[in-house]
Design a protein around this motif. Structure first.
Motif, PDB file in Angstrom:
ATOM      1  N   PRO A   1     103.092   0.268   0.385  1.00 20.77           N
ATOM      2  CA  PRO A   1     102.871  -0.333   1.711  1.00 20.77           C
ATOM      3  C   PRO A   1     104.109  -0.242   2.604  1.00 20.77           C
ATOM      4  N   ARG A   2     103.911  -0.492   3.887  1.00 22.34           N
ATOM      5  CA  ARG A   2     105.006  -0.482   4.858  1.00 22.34           C
ATOM      6  C   ARG A   2     105.937  -1.662   4.623  1.00 22.34           C
ATOM      7  N   TYR A   3     107.226  -1.471   4.959  1.00 20.72           N
ATOM      8  CA  TYR A   3     108.217  -2.546   4.908  1.00 20.72           C
ATOM      9  C   TYR A   3     108.163  -3.313   6.223  1.00 20.72           C
ATOM     10  N   THR A   4     108.099  -4.629   6.173  1.00 19.62           N
ATOM     11  CA  THR A   4     107.961  -5.448   7.385  1.00 19.62           C
ATOM     12  C   THR A   4     109.137  -6.389   7.598  1.00 19.62           C
ATOM     13  N   GLY A   5     110.200  -6.241   6.793  1.00 18.05           N
ATOM     14  CA  GLY A   5     111.353  -7.121   6.907  1.00 18.05           C
ATOM     15  C   GLY A   5     112.320  -6.704   7.991  1.00 18.05           C
ATOM     16  N   ASP A   6     113.495  -7.369   8.029  1.00 19.56           N
ATOM     17  CA  ASP A   6     114.492  -7.152   9.079  1.00 19.56           C
ATOM     18  C   ASP A   6     115.688  -6.346   8.614  1.00 19.56           C
ATOM     19  N   ASP A   7     115.736  -5.987   7.336  1.00 21.01           N
ATOM     20  CA  ASP A   7     116.875  -5.239   6.813  1.00 21.01           C
ATOM     21  C   ASP A   7     116.888  -3.824   7.408  1.00 21.01           C
ATOM     22  N   PHE A   8     118.005  -3.475   8.072  1.00 18.42           N
ATOM     23  CA  PHE A   8     118.065  -2.201   8.782  1.00 18.42           C
ATOM     24  C   PHE A   8     117.954  -1.013   7.834  1.00 18.42           C
ATOM     25  N   THR A   9     118.641  -1.078   6.725  1.00 17.39           N
ATOM     26  CA  THR A   9     118.595   0.024   5.757  1.00 17.39           C
ATOM     27  C   THR A   9     117.180   0.240   5.249  1.00 17.39           C
ATOM     28  N   GLU A  10     116.497  -0.850   4.925  1.00 16.73           N
ATOM     29  CA  GLU A  10     115.121  -0.741   4.450  1.00 16.73           C
ATOM     30  C   GLU A  10     114.188  -0.206   5.538  1.00 16.73           C
ATOM     31  N   GLN A  11     114.475  -0.573   6.802  1.00 15.13           N
ATOM     32  CA  GLN A  11     113.672  -0.061   7.911  1.00 15.13           C
ATOM     33  C   GLN A  11     113.817   1.457   8.021  1.00 15.13           C
ATOM     34  N   MET A  12     115.047   1.950   7.862  1.00 17.02           N
ATOM     35  CA  MET A  12     115.283   3.399   7.920  1.00 17.02           C
ATOM     36  C   MET A  12     114.590   4.109   6.758  1.00 17.02           C
ATOM     37  N   LEU A  13     114.660   3.508   5.576  1.00 19.44           N
ATOM     38  CA  LEU A  13     113.980   4.095   4.418  1.00 19.44           C
ATOM     39  C   LEU A  13     112.468   4.097   4.616  1.00 19.44           C
ATOM     40  N   ASP A  14     111.972   3.045   5.259  1.00 15.47           N
ATOM     41  CA  ASP A  14     110.533   2.971   5.522  1.00 15.47           C
ATOM     42  C   ASP A  14     110.099   4.075   6.482  1.00 15.47           C
ATOM     43  N   LEU A  15     110.930   4.357   7.512  1.00 11.90           N
ATOM     44  CA  LEU A  15     110.617   5.438   8.439  1.00 11.90           C
ATOM     45  C   LEU A  15     110.575   6.783   7.722  1.00 11.90           C
ATOM     46  N   GLN A  16     111.502   6.975   6.786  1.00 10.30           N
ATOM     47  CA  GLN A  16     111.508   8.219   6.002  1.00 10.30           C
ATOM     48  C   GLN A  16     110.254   8.334   5.148  1.00 10.30           C
ATOM     49  N   ARG A  17     109.830   7.204   4.569  1.00 11.39           N
ATOM     50  CA  ARG A  17     108.602   7.223   3.758  1.00 11.39           C
ATOM     51  C   ARG A  17     107.385   7.526   4.613  1.00 11.39           C
ATOM     52  N   GLU A  18     107.353   6.961   5.829  1.00 14.18           N
ATOM     53  CA  GLU A  18     106.226   7.217   6.722  1.00 14.18           C
ATOM     54  C   GLU A  18     106.167   8.681   7.155  1.00 14.18           C
ATOM     55  N   GLU A  19     107.350   9.272   7.390  1.00 15.03           N
ATOM     56  CA  GLU A  19     107.386  10.682   7.748  1.00 15.03           C
ATOM     57  C   GLU A  19     106.887  11.534   6.583  1.00 15.03           C
ATOM     58  N   ARG A  20     107.293  11.186   5.373  1.00 14.02           N
ATOM     59  CA  ARG A  20     106.814  11.903   4.187  1.00 14.02           C
ATOM     60  C   ARG A  20     105.305  11.723   4.021  1.00 14.02           C
ATOM     61  N   LYS A  21     104.817  10.517   4.272  1.00 15.09           N
ATOM     62  CA  LYS A  21     103.385  10.249   4.182  1.00 15.09           C
ATOM     63  C   LYS A  21     102.612  11.086   5.198  1.00 15.09           C
ATOM     64  N   ARG A  22     103.158  11.190   6.416  1.00 18.32           N
ATOM     65  CA  ARG A  22     102.494  11.978   7.447  1.00 18.32           C
ATOM     66  C   ARG A  22     102.381  13.437   7.017  1.00 18.32           C
ATOM     67  N   ARG A  23     103.465  13.986   6.472  1.00 18.13           N
ATOM     68  CA  ARG A  23     103.438  15.379   6.018  1.00 18.13           C
ATOM     69  C   ARG A  23     102.425  15.575   4.892  1.00 18.13           C
ATOM     70  N   LEU A  24     102.377  14.623   3.978  1.00 23.61           N
ATOM     71  CA  LEU A  24     101.438  14.728   2.854  1.00 23.61           C
ATOM     72  C   LEU A  24      99.990  14.635   3.334  1.00 23.61           C
TER      73      LEU A  24
END
Length: 693
Positions: free
Chosen positions: A31-54
């Motif tokens: 699932p998507r990350y919904t917290g405020d941690d900046f590092t986790e937000q960046m990792l979540d964006l990377q996961r979403e980009e990977r999900k889009r490609r898949l």
């Protein structure tokens, strides 16, 4: 089992394994990350980009395969080419190679032969032998078609275009599709061209120039990922309906966030909607409902206001304004407290660098205010009346430093002693009257945008890349204005001079736009092969423009034969019923998903539409400013059909009274909308544009 059947089965099994791998990777993303941690937000964006490609890969994992043996000592490896690159789960080994990757260029550039082939990689040119080139069509996880266009060591058969012809023979719906599986070598050269140039593409009707430009955007985002951002790219399309028509291509290629707009909409927004555009439909009617002479077109307001001569007059006015910005008299808010004009000039010319004119003006005013406050503080002026009197002088002095909006400065060009002489008096008078009411014509937007950019600049720093579609309808001034939106040229400018129906505003030769840049800043490509229509339709359309000059080559059709073009004379009495029966005959075959009845004028189309509805046909009427194209059966004015394509086209009336010699481009546009079927009716004598051969 034959060799072909065995290969087909192997590919089916390989596809099944690939689908399972991609599905497994998708399931593991979480699932998507919904917290405020900046590092986790960046990792979540990377996961979403990977999900889009898949997700892109899961819809259609790949469309091609090329077996390449890298020299000098490489092994023969099969490479599967798809819309999105995917690595095998838990491995760095590529399951699918992204079509934009350097090695994937072999799939598009290699056309056969035993000699070594090569592609350019970051580390240099890579040479090797191609052993196999294979095309696939995958639908809903199933391999529905496989074609080998090259097998090393076997006699080459004429199958190179079989897959292309199969795809071209498909019917169209209401959206433009990507061509990533059928990109041709000449198209691939444009797509992969270097970024820092203004590329001009002259492409005949159906050459795929629009899709090439969209694929080029996807390539640039992949190739220059660290320097180019989608949100700093922009596409200019001819109208909103065309934007809707092309809206599915970029998302299918995995690209989002690119601004897609029209020059009119973009200009009005840039100007903060300080002005309103007079009815575009009225302007179109004026130029297209009647036959216009070449002289009328040449002296049209759009030609005059779109010229570089008019731009030079505006430059002169802006230079005059700049010279007036710095006060030439000293500012003395209190006796003995003097700000000399020499110091203000030094601030203006030295401290504010390359700022735009009104920003420099505002900074100068603020600098004067800061000087004023500092001097009062230094002199310990506390007397309220004295301070108030000094403040009044400051306000009055600041107001004398000229400040203009783009419409205000533009209006000064058309009235009084300052009116420019390059605009005929009648046009100047009409423009001045419209501006007083806050209204402008389409041809006023380029000058207004240019002035605004010179005065205020863009809200963003610059555009990384600009795409201009149907650029033959742009004036030199429009392109000159857009040049101000970039630090260095990076454009894809495409169109077809043979479809330049807006002669009252557009260009006659590409040199009018190319000459705005240096030779090193430009590239020019011609796409003369038409992939849209059958041979019969293309050859018929070429005859219409046979006498036209301009150095533009006729369209070369792909060898895809179809029905002959029909030209039928009808009486006034049977005309409408014959239109209905023709449409019904086509619909009854079940061969055509999109059918268009193309009329000469908006008024005629409105009448045709009402008649079709009265006969129980579900038809839509295409009108100016229409936001969407819905497919099915449409009635379209010929001048609004440009950019669209239909399985079957019926030109409602190709009579001599409807299409004169000056209307060749209009009729050409109408005929080249047809993919598979074209028919022309005429009531009186047939237009002379169509030869009897």
């Amino acid at each position: 089992m034959t060799q072909v059947q065995s290969a087909y089965q192997e590919e089916q099994e390989r596809l099944a394994r690939s689908m399972d791998d991609i599905k497994s990777q998708l399931a593991g993303i979480g699932p998507r990350y919904t917290g405020d941690d900046f590092t986790e937000q960046m990792l979540d964006l990377q996961r979403e980009e990977r999900k889009r490609r898949l997700e892109v890969a899961f819809r259609e994992p790949y469309f091609g395969r090329i077996d390449f043996e890298e020299l000098p000592n490489g092994e023969n490896k099969p490479l599967y080419i798809g819309k999105a690159g995917v690595a095998k789960q838990g491995s760095n080994e590529l399951l699918v190679v992204d079509w934009r990757a350097p090695v994937a260029s072999l799939f598009y550039s290699f056309t056969g032969g035993e000699d070594a082939a090569a592609y350019v990689a970051p580390e240099g040119e890579i040479e090797g032998f191609v052993h196999l080139k294979r095309n696939f069509m995958v639908r809903q996880g199933e391999l529905v078609r496989m074609v080998d266009s090259y097998v090393r060591g076997k006699d080459e058969e004429s199958v190179t275009d079989e897959f292309l012809l199969y795809r071209l023979g498909e019917n169209k719906d209401n959206k433009l599709r990507d061509i990533v599986s059928t990109i041709q070598h000449e198209q691939d050269r444009i797509i992969r061209s270097e970024r820092n140039k203004a590329l001009f593409i002259q492409g005949v009707a159906g050459s795929g120039k629009t899709t090439v430009a969209l694929h080029r955007l996807a390539f640039l985002l992949y190739q220059y990922a660290d320097r180019v951002k989608a949100e700093r790219m922009i596409i200019f399309a001819p109208n909103r309906m065309f934007l809707d028509y092309i809206s599915g291509v970029l998302p299918e290629l995995g690209v989002g966030d690119i601004l897609q707009t029209t020059f009119v909409d973009w200009s009005l927004e840039l100007l903060g909607h300080e002005v309103k555009l007079r009815s575009a439909s009225d302007a179109l009617s004026y130029w297209f409902e009647e036959h216009r002479s070449a002289e009328e077109m040449a002296n049209a307001p759009g030609r005059i206001k779109g010229s570089l001569t008019f731009k030079e007059a505006i430059d002169t006015r802006i230079e005059e304004l700049e010279q007036r910005l710095v006060p030439v008299i000293p500012f003395e808010p209190l006796p003995g407290l003097i700000l000399k004009p020499e110091l203000m000039k030094e601030w203006f010319e030295t401290d504010y660098g390359d700022e735009t004119l009104m920003k420099k003006r505002d900074r100068l005013v603020n600098r004067i205010r800061r000087w004023f406050e500092s001097e009062l503080k230094l002199r310990k002026v506390v007397d309220k009346k004295l301070r108030a009197k000094a403040q009044t002088k400051l306000n009055a002095f600041s107001k004398k430093i000229p400040s203009f909006t783009a419409p205000q400065l533009y209006a000064s060009l058309f009235g009084g002693k300052q009116a420019v002489t390059v605009i005929p008096k009648a046009i100047a008078s009409a423009t001045a009257a419209s501006l007083k009411n806050g209204q402008v014509e389409a041809e006023d937007l380029a000058p207004l945008v240019y002035i605004h950019l010179r005065l205020y600049g863009l809200q963003i720093s610059s555009y990384d890349h600009i795409v201009i579609d149907e650029a033959q309808d742009y004036s030199p001034f429009q392109l000159e204005a857009l040049r101000l939106c970039q630090k260095s040229p990076s454009m894809t400018v495409l169109g077809d001079l043979q479809q330049g129906i807006h002669a009252y505003a557009g260009i006659q030769s590409w040199t009018e736009l190319i000459d705005l840049f240096t030779e090193e800043q430009t590239g020019f490509f011609e796409l003369n092969r038409s992939y849209r229509s059958t041979m019969e339709i293309i050859e018929f359309a070429n005859r219409i423009l046979g006498a036209m000059g301009g150095g533009v080559k006729p369209a070369v059709p792909v060898f895809r034969s179809g029905d002959p073009v029909e030209v039928e004379q009808v009486t006034d009495k049977e005309w409408l019923s014959r239109i209905v029966s023709s449409v019904q005959e086509w619909q009854a075959t079940g061969q055509f998903q999109t059918i268009s009845v193309i009329g000469r004028t908006a008024e005629q189309c409105s009448e045709l539409h009402e008649f079709l509805l009265s006969k129980g046909l579900d038809a839509s009427l295409v009108q100016s400013k229409q936001p969407e194209y819905g497919g099915g059966l449409s009635v379209v004015p010929v001048y609004l059909s440009k950019g669209l394509e239909f399985d079957a086209v019926l030109i409602a009336d190709a009579g001599a009274d409807k299409y004169s010699e000056n209307d060749a481009k209009l009729l050409y546009v109408g005929c080249t909308r047809a993919l598979h079927k074209l028919k022309l009716l005429h009531r009186d004598s047939l237009t002379s544009l169509i030869s009897k051969e």
